[in-house]
Scaffold this motif. Structure first.
Motif, mmCIF file in Angstrom:
data_model
loop_
_atom_site.group_PDB
_atom_site.id
_atom_site.type_symbol
_atom_site.label_atom_id
_atom_site.label_comp_id
_atom_site.label_asym_id
_atom_site.label_seq_id
_atom_site.Cartn_x
_atom_site.Cartn_y
_atom_site.Cartn_z
ATOM 1 N N LYS A 90 -8.530 -13.079 2.964
ATOM 2 C CA LYS A 90 -7.274 -12.858 3.683
ATOM 3 C C LYS A 90 -6.478 -11.709 3.081
ATOM 4 C CE LYS A 90 -6.535 -17.521 5.557
ATOM 5 N NZ LYS A 90 -7.816 -18.093 5.138
ATOM 6 N N HIS A 91 -6.529 -11.578 1.765
ATOM 7 C CA HIS A 91 -5.744 -10.525 1.121
ATOM 8 C C HIS A 91 -6.287 -9.130 1.423
ATOM 9 C CE1 HIS A 91 -4.241 -13.997 -1.136
ATOM 10 N NE2 HIS A 91 -3.191 -13.262 -1.417
ATOM 11 N N ASP A 92 -7.482 -9.057 2.018
ATOM 12 C CA ASP A 92 -8.053 -7.762 2.374
ATOM 13 C C ASP A 92 -7.653 -7.296 3.771
ATOM 14 O OD1 ASP A 92 -9.288 -7.499 -0.054
ATOM 15 O OD2 ASP A 92 -11.207 -8.325 0.611
ATOM 16 N N TYR A 93 -7.175 -8.209 4.625
ATOM 17 C CA TYR A 93 -6.857 -7.792 5.991
ATOM 18 C C TYR A 93 -5.484 -8.246 6.486
ATOM 19 C CZ TYR A 93 -8.157 -12.539 7.542
ATOM 20 O OH TYR A 93 -8.226 -13.885 7.727
ATOM 21 N N VAL A 94 -4.941 -9.343 5.954
ATOM 22 C CA VAL A 94 -3.637 -9.804 6.441
ATOM 23 C C VAL A 94 -2.539 -8.765 6.176
ATOM 24 C CG1 VAL A 94 -1.811 -11.533 6.155
ATOM 25 C CG2 VAL A 94 -4.199 -12.255 6.363
ATOM 26 N N PRO A 95 -2.432 -8.195 4.970
ATOM 27 C CA PRO A 95 -1.391 -7.170 4.761
ATOM 28 C C PRO A 95 -1.536 -5.977 5.700
ATOM 29 C CG PRO A 95 -2.249 -7.928 2.647
ATOM 30 C CD PRO A 95 -3.151 -8.502 3.703
ATOM 31 N N VAL A 96 -2.788 -5.624 6.044
ATOM 32 C CA VAL A 96 -2.999 -4.500 6.965
ATOM 33 C C VAL A 96 -2.422 -4.823 8.335
ATOM 34 C CG1 VAL A 96 -4.754 -3.095 8.117
ATOM 35 C CG2 VAL A 96 -5.061 -3.760 5.724
ATOM 36 N N LEU A 97 -2.656 -6.036 8.818
ATOM 37 C CA LEU A 97 -2.162 -6.430 10.136
ATOM 38 C C LEU A 97 -0.648 -6.615 10.127
ATOM 39 C CD1 LEU A 97 -4.983 -8.977 11.036
ATOM 40 C CD2 LEU A 97 -4.644 -6.708 12.031
ATOM 41 N N LEU A 98 -0.115 -7.189 9.054
ATOM 42 C CA LEU A 98 1.336 -7.377 8.977
ATOM 43 C C LEU A 98 2.062 -6.042 8.939
ATOM 44 C CD1 LEU A 98 1.739 -10.346 6.458
ATOM 45 C CD2 LEU A 98 1.896 -10.401 8.944
ATOM 46 N N ALA A 99 1.461 -5.059 8.254
ATOM 47 C CA ALA A 99 2.109 -3.743 8.155
ATOM 48 C C ALA A 99 2.185 -3.056 9.511
ATOM 49 C CB ALA A 99 1.347 -2.857 7.170
ATOM 50 N N ALA A 100 1.302 -3.426 10.444
ATOM 51 C CA ALA A 100 1.310 -2.811 11.773
ATOM 52 C C ALA A 100 2.322 -3.452 12.706
ATOM 53 C CB ALA A 100 -0.087 -2.880 12.395
ATOM 54 N N MET A 101 2.857 -4.614 12.335
ATOM 55 C CA MET A 101 3.844 -5.286 13.185
ATOM 56 C C MET A 101 5.180 -4.558 13.122
ATOM 57 S SD MET A 101 3.350 -9.414 13.001
ATOM 58 C CE MET A 101 2.299 -10.180 14.242
ATOM 59 N N ARG A 102 5.895 -4.571 14.231
ATOM 60 C CA ARG A 102 7.187 -3.901 14.317
ATOM 61 C C ARG A 102 8.215 -4.828 14.960
ATOM 62 N NH1 ARG A 102 5.001 -1.234 11.301
ATOM 63 N NH2 ARG A 102 4.575 0.998 11.261
ATOM 64 N N SER A 103 9.417 -4.752 14.453
ATOM 65 C CA SER A 103 10.528 -5.450 15.100
ATOM 66 C C SER A 103 11.051 -4.581 16.238
ATOM 67 C CB SER A 103 11.648 -5.723 14.096
ATOM 68 O OG SER A 103 11.216 -6.619 13.086
ATOM 69 N N PRO A 104 11.657 -5.181 17.257
ATOM 70 C CA PRO A 104 12.184 -4.369 18.356
ATOM 71 C C PRO A 104 13.322 -3.477 17.903
ATOM 72 C CG PRO A 104 12.891 -6.655 18.554
ATOM 73 C CD PRO A 104 11.878 -6.622 17.464
ATOM 74 N N ILE A 105 13.474 -2.360 18.587
ATOM 75 C CA ILE A 105 14.566 -1.425 18.294
ATOM 76 C C ILE A 105 15.834 -1.935 18.957
ATOM 77 C CG2 ILE A 105 15.396 0.934 18.616
ATOM 78 C CD1 ILE A 105 12.484 1.821 18.721
#
Length: 498
Positions: free
Chosen positions: A283-298
């Motif tokens: 999980k530590h190899d891919y979860v941070p990658v996916l979380l970093a791609a998430m964005r909050s609305p403007i």
């Protein structure tokens, strides 16, 4: 065995002189004898198996008999001071810190500085002059907590601005090194994989089987970029084979590539297979990658404020949250009413009253034209606001769609269903790692101001009167007889000498 060097905390850093237990780091780095390593391993083994608690006593022979290695120092309870390149015992640190006049002066000076951005900056500059680099760095970091874009603090901490983002020099060097590594890996693996792909296209079963065997044997993470380029980017069975190769590699680079394919591959089947393949990855190899791609609305706020002279100001405030902080951008555009003087000059013999009437009518026309220009400018500003709101709404829809896809991949890979909300997934990840949420994150604020006057040119002319050289009361001969000069009007016939 991995060697850990613990940097002294700022409060106990900066040591003055050498003592009985100190050794230079150059001497420590040269001594990594097999005997000392064996003694450390045996001591740690006995500590785990037998529960002994006198590790430092057992390791003393390695400290006395030869040049100790960093491993011996570390497991004997020493701490490393990178400034002086010394290994020191905690009690030595306390004794030397108590005798260091610079630290005494530092604590006194620190008590007089305000806990503001300016006060912390003054304290950091003082520490630099006193050769207290750890303390200076700590206080420059405090400045960034209050003003994330402070240029002096960023410069002192070694940051550079790249496309509006502050990066440390190490970040830049790592990115350049990573790019060079990817280029080298592509150059090495692309020809090999192209050759194996050619064999896969052959109908000859033994050749195809041999190619599949060679592909399955690839475990080198350097092959990941070439696999993505030659296999995953082509679609169909070849792309699915690429997903299989990445899944079997069991490396952080492969897991990151699978995460990317699970979200961004243009083929639904490839995305589905990549998401399923992530289940077998750390999980530590891919979860941070996916979380970093998430964005909050403007979030956007607009305001139009009118001034007494009819001008106005348009304020745009754009806000977006992120995992490591939020961003707030404020733009003020002032649109004052500006009336430029007329360049018209009128020579006229009219009376003062007639001139005043001419000017009054021109002023009324100026005001009408100025209000009309301002009304047009306000209408255009409102239209720009509506267009920007529509663009932000469209961007938020795209963000929501991406978050939904990212959340779906995370749920498939981790087995945890969460709403497609960055905050929910961040919270889950903190709980999974048994970490406390960092709470309120810093907000990076940028402010810009612009002045765009609404300009009109006055229609009021400069009046120049036709002034006679005769004083009032001077008689002028007309066809009706002498008339005072000030009573002469346009149309009166006068006697003149040619």
């Amino acid at each position: 065995m991995q060697i850990v060097r613990t940097t002294l905390a700022v409060a106990v850093a900066t040591i003055a002189a050498c003592g009985c237990w100190t050794q230079t780091v150059e001497a420590a780095d040269k001594a990594k004898g097999a005997g000392a390593a064996s003694l450390v391993d045996e001591t740690l083994r006995r500590e785990a198996a037998e529960g002994i608690d006198d590790r430092a006593e057992l390791l003393k022979p390695a400290l006395v008999g030869s040049r100790p290695s960093p491993s011996v120092y570390w497991h004997s309870g020493f701490l490393y001071d990178p400034t002086r390149r010394l290994w020191l015992l905690p009690e030595e640190i306390q004794q030397r810190a108590a005798k260091d006049r610079r630290l005494t002066a530092y604590r006194a000076f620190r008590s007089t500085r305000a806990a503001s951005e300016r006060g912390r900056a003054e304290l950091a500059r003082w520490c630099e002059k006193q050769n207290l680099p750890d303390q200076a760095r700590a206080h420059w970091t405090e400045v960034l907590d209050r003003a994330p874009d402070d240029p002096e603090a960023r410069r002192q901490l070694g940051f550079v601005s790249v496309n509006g983002t502050w990066l440390s020099q190490q970040d830049v060097a790592d990115a350049q090194a990573n790019l060079a590594q990817v280029d080298a890996a592509l150059a090495r693996w692309t020809p090999k994989l192209e050759n194996l792909l050619a064999w896969l296209q052959k109908s000859n079963s033994p050749a195809r089987d041999r190619a599949l065997q060679e592909l399955a044997a690839i475990k080198d993470p350097d092959a990941v970029p070439a696999i993505e380029s030659l296999f995953c980017a082509t679609g169909g069975e070849t792309a699915l084979l690429g997903i299989e190769l990445l899944e079997n590699m069991k490396a952080a680079e492969a897991a990151s590539a699978l995460a990317w394919q699970a979200v961004f591959s243009p083929w639904p089947l490839v995305r589905s297979e990549a998401a399923a393949a992530l289940r077998s990855q750390r999980k530590h190899d891919y979860v941070p990658v996916l979380l970093a791609a998430m964005r909050s609305p403007i979030q956007a706020r607009y305001g139009l404020y009118t001034s007494p002279d009819g001008g106005f100001l348009v304020r745009r405030a754009i806000y977006q949250e992120g995992p490591e902080g939020s961003q707030l951008a404020v733009l003020d555009v002032a649109r004052p009413a500006v009336l430029l003087p007329s360049n018209k000059t009128v020579m006229t013999p009219m009376s003062r009253q007639e001139s005043r009437e001419l000017i009054r009518r021109a002023q009324i026309e100026d005001q009408r034209r100025q209000w009309l220009n301002l009304a047009i400018a306000r209408a255009r500003a409102m239209e720009q606001i509506r267009q920007q709101q529509a663009a932000i709404a469209a961007e938020n829809l795209t963000t929501a769609s991406l978050n939904t896809r990212l959340g779906s991949v995370l749920a498939e890979a981790t087995g945890n269903a969460q709403p497609a909300s960055p905050d929910e997934w961040y919270s889950w990840w903190y709980n999974y790692n048994e970490l406390t949420s960092p709470g309120q994150q810093p907000t990076r604020v940028t402010y810009q101001a612009a002045n765009q006057p609404v300009v009109a040119v006055s229609q009021v002319p400069t009046i120049r009167y036709a002034v006679s050289c005769l004083v009032a009361g001077t008689p002028v001969w007309t066809e009706l007889g002498p008339v005072p000069v000030e009573q002469i009007r346009v149309g009166d016939r006068v006697l003149a000498c040619d």
